[in-house]
Scaffold this active site. Structure first.
Site, short mmCIF file in Angstrom:
data_model
loop_
_atom_site.label_atom_id
_atom_site.label_comp_id
_atom_site.label_asym_id
_atom_site.label_seq_id
_atom_site.Cartn_x
_atom_site.Cartn_y
_atom_site.Cartn_z
N ASP A 88 0.86 -1.18 0.00
CA ASP A 88 0.00 0.00 0.00
C ASP A 88 0.90 1.23 0.00
OD1 ASP A 88 -1.94 1.96 0.51
OD2 ASP A 88 -3.08 0.65 1.85
N HIS A 159 -12.13 5.90 2.16
CA HIS A 159 -12.16 7.18 2.87
C HIS A 159 -11.98 8.35 1.94
CE1 HIS A 159 -7.71 6.98 2.47
NE2 HIS A 159 -7.92 5.69 2.57
MN MN Z 1 -3.83 2.69 1.14
MN MN Z 2 -6.54 4.17 1.92
#
Ligand code: MN
Ligand code: MN
Length: 299
Positions: A88, A159
């Site tokens: 990520d 988000h």
């Molecule tokens: Mn992420």
């Molecule tokens: Mn994220």
């Protein structure tokens, strides 16, 4: 919220381009047996080489660890054989953030689960438009995952993204829920379905380790080292998450000052998230700009 101005959108686009290049590069080079710290540092260096800054430490979360693992200084851990590895990455240009993730699968038993997270992500993106109910998005993601025999992780969400804020405003649950909130034109969202097995509890809990931190508040300190470290964090990371590894570049003697800052709650730690029943988790993520006409994938 009004449409983003031209300059802000260009910075989001640039951050998105860098994030997608780095994500794809990491997907190509990660191997079983590789040191995790090499992956984190290569991702973060690649972001800097391309002209961005990491918006948060590269997360390399393995198997039942769903999110928030990054290497501490001197990390000796390696990518286990037959694992699933979530990579990520976040990039910021002048505080405009792109957030994207991919799962690299070294275990054939989990390939379908990884595909499912991609399919759920694509289904969610197709639905995005100004005026969309966030609850509709959650139901769609849950359905895409459950119809393939898997389970969404209920307490990890997509988000909204704001300037220098990774989690700003609205959350996007990956399950059906009751809410009247809507997606609006000009907003930026990270969409990220997390998928686990049908037999899993389907939620994460906090693990024991924490290697990602962020500034919460400033205050005075008696010790000069603590004042200097606080200033360094504020000037370099503002309110964005950072790793202890990044403090080694500061040239500061940070170890005892770090304890001061944590103890006084000037900085907080993000614990790793682990699937509550120990089942494995996969993730796919893109950052998307909500244009009048529909979604624009930035990553
Ligand atoms: Mn992420
Ligand atoms: Mn994220």
């Amino acid at each position: 919220m009004a449409r983003l101005d031209r300059e802000a959108l260009e910075k989001y686009e640039e951050a998105g381009l860098i994030a997608s290049k780095v994500r794809d590069r990491m997907e190509r080079i990660v191997r079983e047996g590789m040191k995790i710290i090499e992956i984190c540092e290569e991702a973060e260096d690649a972001i800097r080489r391309l002209g961005g800054k990491p918006a948060f430490p590269c997360n390399v979360s393995i198997n039942e660890v769903a999110a928030h693992y990054t290497s501490p200084p001197g990390d000796e851990r390696v990518i286990p054989e037959r694992s699933v590895v979530k990579i990520d990455v976040g990039v910021q240009i002048d505080g405009y953030i792109a957030d994207t993730a991919v799962t690299v699968c070294f275990n054939p038993e989990y390939e379908e689960m990884v595909q499912t997270s991609q399919i759920a992500l694509e289904a969610a993106i197709r639905l995005l438009r100004p005026g969309l109910l966030i609850s509709e998005l959650g139901s769609r993601v849950q359905n895409a995952i459950e119809s393939r025999g898997f389970k969404p992780v209920s307490n990890l969400t997509g988000h909204q993204i704001g300037r220098y804020l990774i989690h700003a405003g609205k959350s996007l649950p990956n399950v059906s829920h009751v809410s009247l909130r809507k997606i609006r034109e000009g907003e930026v969202y990270a969409i990220e379905p997390f998928v686990t097995t049908r037999r899993a509890e389907g939620r994460v809990k906090e693990g024991r380790e924490a290697h990602i931190f962020r500034l919460m508040k400033t205050r005075g300190f008696k010790r000069k080292e603590s004042r200097e470290l606080l200033r360094y964090i504020r000037n370099n990371f503002r309110t964005l998450p950072f790793a202890k590894r990044w403090l080694e570049r500061s040239g500061l003697m940070y170890e005892s000052a770090f304890g001061d800052l944590l103890g006084s709650r000037c900085i907080m730690a993000y614990p790793v998230f682990v699937e509550a029943s120990g089942e494995w988790v996969v993730q796919s993520e893109h950052t998307v700009y909500i244009d009048k006409e529909g979604p624009v994938v930035l990553t």
